[in-house]
Motif scaffolding. Sequence first.
Motif, mmCIF file in Angstrom:
data_model
loop_
_atom_site.group_PDB
_atom_site.id
_atom_site.type_symbol
_atom_site.label_atom_id
_atom_site.label_comp_id
_atom_site.label_asym_id
_atom_site.label_seq_id
_atom_site.Cartn_x
_atom_site.Cartn_y
_atom_site.Cartn_z
ATOM 1 N N TYR A 117 50.497 31.760 32.634
ATOM 2 C CA TYR A 117 50.108 32.444 31.394
ATOM 3 C C TYR A 117 48.837 31.778 30.868
ATOM 4 N N PHE A 118 47.940 32.588 30.301
ATOM 5 C CA PHE A 118 46.713 32.025 29.719
ATOM 6 C C PHE A 118 46.293 32.889 28.529
ATOM 7 N N LEU A 119 45.890 32.227 27.438
ATOM 8 C CA LEU A 119 45.393 32.925 26.247
ATOM 9 C C LEU A 119 43.878 32.793 26.222
ATOM 10 N N SER A 120 43.177 33.911 26.317
ATOM 11 C CA SER A 120 41.711 33.902 26.384
ATOM 12 C C SER A 120 41.098 33.818 24.989
ATOM 13 N N GLY A 121 39.896 33.246 24.923
ATOM 14 C CA GLY A 121 39.182 33.131 23.653
ATOM 15 C C GLY A 121 38.590 34.436 23.172
ATOM 16 N N ASP A 122 38.450 35.417 24.049
ATOM 17 C CA ASP A 122 37.949 36.737 23.654
ATOM 18 C C ASP A 122 38.607 37.790 24.528
ATOM 19 N N LYS A 123 38.351 39.052 24.220
ATOM 20 C CA LYS A 123 39.033 40.149 24.910
ATOM 21 C C LYS A 123 38.753 40.122 26.410
ATOM 22 N N ILE A 124 39.804 40.428 27.181
ATOM 23 C CA ILE A 124 39.698 40.476 28.644
ATOM 24 C C ILE A 124 39.440 41.927 29.058
ATOM 25 N N ASN A 125 38.357 42.147 29.815
ATOM 26 C CA ASN A 125 38.014 43.500 30.252
ATOM 27 C C ASN A 125 38.475 43.810 31.671
ATOM 28 N N ASP A 126 38.539 42.777 32.536
ATOM 29 C CA ASP A 126 38.954 43.014 33.918
ATOM 30 C C ASP A 126 39.451 41.703 34.515
ATOM 31 N N VAL A 127 40.180 41.818 35.630
ATOM 32 C CA VAL A 127 40.724 40.642 36.309
ATOM 33 C C VAL A 127 40.724 40.893 37.814
ATOM 34 N N LEU A 128 40.481 39.832 38.597
ATOM 35 C CA LEU A 128 40.734 39.895 40.031
ATOM 36 C C LEU A 128 41.080 38.501 40.526
ATOM 37 N N CYS A 129 41.474 38.414 41.788
ATOM 38 C CA CYS A 129 41.825 37.133 42.400
ATOM 39 C C CYS A 129 41.071 37.031 43.720
ATOM 40 N N LEU A 130 40.508 35.869 43.985
ATOM 41 C CA LEU A 130 39.830 35.669 45.267
ATOM 42 C C LEU A 130 40.844 35.830 46.400
ATOM 43 N N PRO A 131 40.415 36.350 47.573
ATOM 44 C CA PRO A 131 41.365 36.588 48.672
ATOM 45 C C PRO A 131 42.044 35.297 49.134
ATOM 46 N N VAL A 132 43.357 35.270 49.027
ATOM 47 C CA VAL A 132 44.131 34.060 49.322
ATOM 48 C C VAL A 132 43.987 33.655 50.781
ATOM 49 N N ASP A 133 43.873 34.636 51.693
ATOM 50 C CA ASP A 133 43.786 34.310 53.114
ATOM 51 C C ASP A 133 42.473 33.618 53.475
ATOM 52 N N LYS A 134 41.460 33.710 52.569
ATOM 53 C CA LYS A 134 40.175 33.063 52.851
ATOM 54 C C LYS A 134 39.999 31.746 52.103
ATOM 55 N N VAL A 135 40.433 31.710 50.845
ATOM 56 C CA VAL A 135 40.204 30.497 50.044
ATOM 57 C C VAL A 135 41.448 29.590 49.991
ATOM 58 N N ASN A 136 42.564 30.083 50.535
ATOM 59 C CA ASN A 136 43.790 29.278 50.660
ATOM 60 C C ASN A 136 44.380 28.792 49.333
ATOM 61 N N CYS A 137 44.047 29.439 48.250
ATOM 62 C CA CYS A 137 44.694 29.147 46.965
ATOM 63 C C CYS A 137 44.519 30.355 46.053
ATOM 64 N N ILE A 138 45.353 30.431 45.029
ATOM 65 C CA ILE A 138 45.269 31.556 44.100
ATOM 66 C C ILE A 138 44.252 31.217 43.015
ATOM 67 N N THR A 139 43.150 31.988 42.975
ATOM 68 C CA THR A 139 42.066 31.737 42.017
ATOM 69 C C THR A 139 41.770 33.012 41.238
ATOM 70 N N PRO A 140 42.436 33.220 40.100
ATOM 71 C CA PRO A 140 42.146 34.409 39.282
ATOM 72 C C PRO A 140 40.832 34.227 38.507
#
Length: 715
Positions: free
Chosen positions: A140-163
Amino acid sequence: MDASRWFASLPQVGVTAQKTMRLLPASGKKATQKVVVGDQDGVVTCFGIKKGEAVPVFKTLPGQKISRLELGGALNTPQEKIFVAIGSEVRGFTKRGKQFLSFETNLTESIKAMYISGADLFLCASYIYNHYCDCKDQHYFLSGDKINDVLCLPVDKVNCITPVLACQDRVLRVLQGSDLLYEVEVPGPPTVLALSNGNGGDSGEEIVYGTSDGKLGLTQITGTKAIPKWEIGNEKKRGGILCIDSFDILGDGVKELLVGRDDGMIEIYNFESADDPVLRHDYALSESIASIQGGCVGKDGYDEILAATYSGWLTGLTTEPVHREGGSGEELKLSQEMQSKISSLRNELEQLQIKVLQEREKYQQSSQSSTAVSSVPAFSVNDKFTLNKDDASYSLILEVQTAIDNVLVQSDAPLDLLDVDKNSAVVSFSSCDSEPNSNFLLATYRCQANTTRLELKVRSIEGQYGTLQAYVTPRIQPKTCQVHQYQIKPLSLHQRTHSIDQDRPMNTLMLKGQFSFAEIHSWIVFCLPEVPEKTPAGECITFYFQNTFLGTQLETTYRKGEGYFKSDNISTISILKDVLSKEATKRKINLKISYDVNEESVRHTLKLIHPKLEYQQLLAKKVHLIDALRELQVHEGNVDFLLPKYRSILEEADQLLEEYKRQPAHLERLYGMITDLFIDKFKFKGTNVKTKVPLLLEILDGCDQDGLIAFFDAA
């Protein structure tokens, strides 16, 4: 690419939100792709194209509006499961339309953005980010301003979850679990994110972003910092970017960047070099592009770009050429397939016209009966009110799902209406009362037939605030109207920035009193644009602003019981002092106000204003000479006898008149700012200098910077 024709054999759905249309993976080598789209009627529609006609696969029942649609599935398998965000719920459907998931999240707000990667689900409400794995809460994360979009880097390439979150305050926030890893500053409020090349590039770390002011960029998100790769400005002053896709539409083996904008522009960028993309093609539609995808839909072997517009039209641009047969002379005949399609469309249009007439007659009869019940037809309006940094004006964009009849614009704050090249509506002004708190602006825009999108531009005066109202009346029966309100704030021409120049001479305003953090934050929201309405986390917050008209700066730092404001423009401090005092008085809060005025800041601000003043005075003089010079030209037959500076005025006459027309009252605004600066300087000293204003205006007409500074010092 032989982008020779649009195919229009696609169905219309309801009003669509951003990123709610996708193409399903092809089921075989030669198979075309199915289209799936979710609309604001809550309907998920899936169809394919066969022999030029839409063939339905499935269609769900209406419900709450769909805010996002994504495809998912196990990693490294075809992504053919359909996920839609409806309110605070996520539903999953198979490619045949069978519902297999109904996940009610713990979000108290509607889902605004969604991304899916294998078993991981990333959801965002206005300020809240949640990560779920197999529908179990993870982070969970509370942003300092409105969030317009989200994605995650491909796990199979970077080997970790990076939103990565795209936030309204011109920042990309990179997360690790529930923590902020780092922030990436971007040149505008990011509205959409996409993986570069559809897979994050070779490293899997490359993200393409689009902003609400029409800029496009690529940045590499590493584990420790962001590395900017390229950035494209918006020199053509086109609309904000709503959707991005990567697809090899040109058939050169390299995926192009497909971009959809809120002014209806579709752009295709090609990577001719290894560095920056180059705009190769663009196409204009009359509505904002909510979703864009590249694929093969209409005919096997011919790739297409499919776009979903705001009102629910699905339109494609195909690489299939128009087949023509040579006739006698230069006569060309349409192919049999095209003739058949045109005939089919004509028949469909005739049937629709008959149906409309029948329904209209039915409505007239029912409305005249003794048991008639009045009902107001509902219609959707997509609006956007934003400050443009380039010309310090506000753009008001109104988009309606049906044709607009007229728009009445009313304001109780002084506003100038500016010309918009793309606006074909006829504007008429009504006289306004001179009484205080009455109308300062009353204008009506009458739209041409089939206009669904209207763009207006206004410029405000800082220190004078109020409400702008737009009364939107569409071409539907019975006549109905929607009112939309937009706040003109006291410091309306200020825009959020990431940092300011601390070496400038600054004036300081200090407030102390028995007010809470939430109360002073609400006052800042009232005074300044682009401040998040939600009270920030923590005990203290600092925001930086830049005046888009003058380039002056403002720093605000506040906490419970204290507020500190620094600006190199004394008028900004004066406006803040007056408005904050007024807001505190409304709540019966006693304020202890102190200030520190830097005399050097006045000279500094005058030096910022003077080049603009000089340019506008010269422009006004040139424009006033044009009629006389043209008369001389007609009378004498040529202008060889004129001095070069007068000949150049004649040569540039059209451009000069156009620029002068686009900037009404620009010179008067600059005069007003200098006058306010003069009055505010002495107001802080307890001196009223309003009687000296006529003398100041005489000096301004002379446009002498040294004389102006000397007058300020001597008064």
